[in-house]
Design a protein around this motif. Structure first.
Motif, mmCIF file in Angstrom:
data_model
loop_
_atom_site.group_PDB
_atom_site.id
_atom_site.type_symbol
_atom_site.label_atom_id
_atom_site.label_comp_id
_atom_site.label_asym_id
_atom_site.label_seq_id
_atom_site.Cartn_x
_atom_site.Cartn_y
_atom_site.Cartn_z
ATOM 1 N N SER A 16 28.526 15.259 55.114
ATOM 2 C CA SER A 16 28.418 16.600 55.666
ATOM 3 C C SER A 16 29.505 16.860 56.694
ATOM 4 C CB SER A 16 27.042 16.816 56.277
ATOM 5 O OG SER A 16 26.854 15.929 57.353
ATOM 6 N N ALA A 17 29.949 15.816 57.382
ATOM 7 C CA ALA A 17 31.013 15.987 58.368
ATOM 8 C C ALA A 17 32.349 16.233 57.678
ATOM 9 C CB ALA A 17 31.101 14.753 59.261
ATOM 10 N N SER A 18 32.565 15.615 56.549
ATOM 11 C CA SER A 18 33.844 15.787 55.879
ATOM 12 C C SER A 18 33.979 17.183 55.291
ATOM 13 C CB SER A 18 34.032 14.730 54.792
ATOM 14 O OG SER A 18 33.091 14.955 53.758
ATOM 15 N N GLY A 19 32.822 17.811 54.978
ATOM 16 C CA GLY A 19 32.866 19.182 54.478
ATOM 17 C C GLY A 19 33.276 19.276 53.026
ATOM 18 N N ALA A 20 33.411 18.169 52.352
ATOM 19 C CA ALA A 20 33.821 18.199 50.951
ATOM 20 C C ALA A 20 32.587 18.450 50.086
ATOM 21 C CB ALA A 20 34.483 16.899 50.572
ATOM 22 N N HIS A 21 32.540 19.597 49.515
ATOM 23 C CA HIS A 21 31.427 19.932 48.631
ATOM 24 C C HIS A 21 31.937 19.905 47.209
ATOM 25 C CE1 HIS A 21 28.706 21.173 51.826
ATOM 26 N NE2 HIS A 21 29.729 21.813 52.397
ATOM 27 N N THR A 22 31.333 19.073 46.423
ATOM 28 C CA THR A 22 31.709 19.028 45.013
ATOM 29 C C THR A 22 30.568 19.614 44.204
ATOM 30 O OG1 THR A 22 30.779 16.830 44.757
ATOM 31 C CG2 THR A 22 33.118 16.969 45.322
ATOM 32 N N SER A 23 30.904 20.353 43.201
ATOM 33 C CA SER A 23 29.864 20.963 42.376
ATOM 34 C C SER A 23 29.262 19.908 41.462
ATOM 35 C CB SER A 23 30.435 22.112 41.555
ATOM 36 O OG SER A 23 31.421 21.604 40.683
ATOM 37 N N ILE A 24 28.002 20.075 41.166
ATOM 38 C CA ILE A 24 27.297 19.147 40.292
ATOM 39 C C ILE A 24 27.579 19.571 38.862
ATOM 40 C CG2 ILE A 24 25.046 18.269 39.622
ATOM 41 C CD1 ILE A 24 24.106 18.941 42.452
ATOM 42 N N PRO A 25 28.064 18.653 38.045
ATOM 43 C CA PRO A 25 28.368 19.036 36.661
ATOM 44 C C PRO A 25 27.078 19.151 35.836
ATOM 45 C CG PRO A 25 28.848 16.726 36.988
ATOM 46 C CD PRO A 25 28.441 17.267 38.322
ATOM 47 N N PHE A 26 26.742 20.356 35.421
ATOM 48 C CA PHE A 26 25.581 20.584 34.580
ATOM 49 C C PHE A 26 25.992 20.536 33.126
ATOM 50 C CE2 PHE A 26 24.211 22.723 38.483
ATOM 51 C CZ PHE A 26 22.992 22.111 38.660
ATOM 52 N N LYS A 27 25.030 20.230 32.280
ATOM 53 C CA LYS A 27 25.291 20.201 30.849
ATOM 54 C C LYS A 27 25.523 21.633 30.368
ATOM 55 C CE LYS A 27 23.301 18.660 26.513
ATOM 56 N NZ LYS A 27 22.145 18.043 25.879
ATOM 57 N N GLN A 28 26.564 21.818 29.628
ATOM 58 C CA GLN A 28 26.894 23.143 29.128
ATOM 59 C C GLN A 28 26.012 23.480 27.933
ATOM 60 O OE1 GLN A 28 29.054 25.225 30.578
ATOM 61 N NE2 GLN A 28 29.312 23.691 32.187
ATOM 62 N N ASP A 29 25.593 24.729 27.861
ATOM 63 C CA ASP A 29 24.794 25.202 26.738
ATOM 64 C C ASP A 29 25.723 25.429 25.565
ATOM 65 O OD1 ASP A 29 22.698 26.066 25.253
ATOM 66 O OD2 ASP A 29 22.660 28.083 26.113
ATOM 67 N N LYS A 30 25.506 24.696 24.481
ATOM 68 C CA LYS A 30 26.389 24.793 23.328
ATOM 69 C C LYS A 30 25.877 25.780 22.294
ATOM 70 C CE LYS A 30 28.187 20.180 23.915
ATOM 71 N NZ LYS A 30 28.439 18.888 23.343
ATOM 72 N N GLN A 31 24.681 26.357 22.513
ATOM 73 C CA GLN A 31 24.133 27.311 21.561
ATOM 74 C C GLN A 31 24.628 28.708 21.917
ATOM 75 O OE1 GLN A 31 19.929 26.942 21.844
ATOM 76 N NE2 GLN A 31 19.854 25.024 20.702
ATOM 77 N N PRO A 32 25.016 29.450 20.917
ATOM 78 C CA PRO A 32 25.420 30.822 21.200
ATOM 79 C C PRO A 32 24.211 31.667 21.609
ATOM 80 C CG PRO A 32 25.618 30.332 18.849
ATOM 81 C CD PRO A 32 25.229 29.070 19.544
ATOM 82 N N SER A 33 24.440 32.758 22.269
ATOM 83 C CA SER A 33 23.349 33.578 22.795
ATOM 84 C C SER A 33 22.533 34.229 21.676
ATOM 85 C CB SER A 33 23.911 34.655 23.716
ATOM 86 O OG SER A 33 24.790 35.493 22.986
#
Length: 127
Positions: A16-33
């Protein structure tokens, strides 16, 4: 155990002191809408069919156990016994009468007929 807690708190403090926020990689939805639309339609169709089945089952259950004079049957099979390959013996109740019928390859014959009240009285007397 306290060392583990201290370590986790210190590492949290460092991140928290370093301030480096990395996004959590979520699984991409491979099904079309549009696939989701078909799945929703299929789910709604299955839910409708299930509701129809429940309603139909409840109607049959209600009709089976209701004693409505309009739907009451005048003919009931009380007993049926197979005597051979092609012959049967039936005890039928029809309009307050008890009928003994024999069925064979030659046809159906009425063996005896008695009023239902007389049959019940004779059963009580025999017992």
């Amino acid at each position: 155990m306290s060392a583990l807690i201290i370590f986790s708190q210190s590492s949290y403090a460092q991140v928290s002191a370093s301030g480096a926020h990395t996004s959590i990689p979520f699984k991409q939805d491979k099904q079309p809408s549009d696939s989701m639309a078909y799945q929703g339609l299929a789910g709604a169709l299955l839910a409708g069919l299930a509701a129809y089945g429940v309603i139909l089952g409840l109607k049959r259950y209600r009709d089976k156990f209701s004693v409505n004079p309009k739907t009451a049957r005048r003919l009931r099979t009380l007993e049926a016994i197979r005597l051979g390959k092609t012959s049967m013996l039936y005890v039928i109740e029809y309009n307050g009468q008890e009928l003994l019928l024999a069925e064979s390859a030659k046809g159906i014959q009425l063996l005896t007929a008695a009023q239902l009240a007389n049959v019940q009285e004779s059963a009580v007397n025999n017992a």
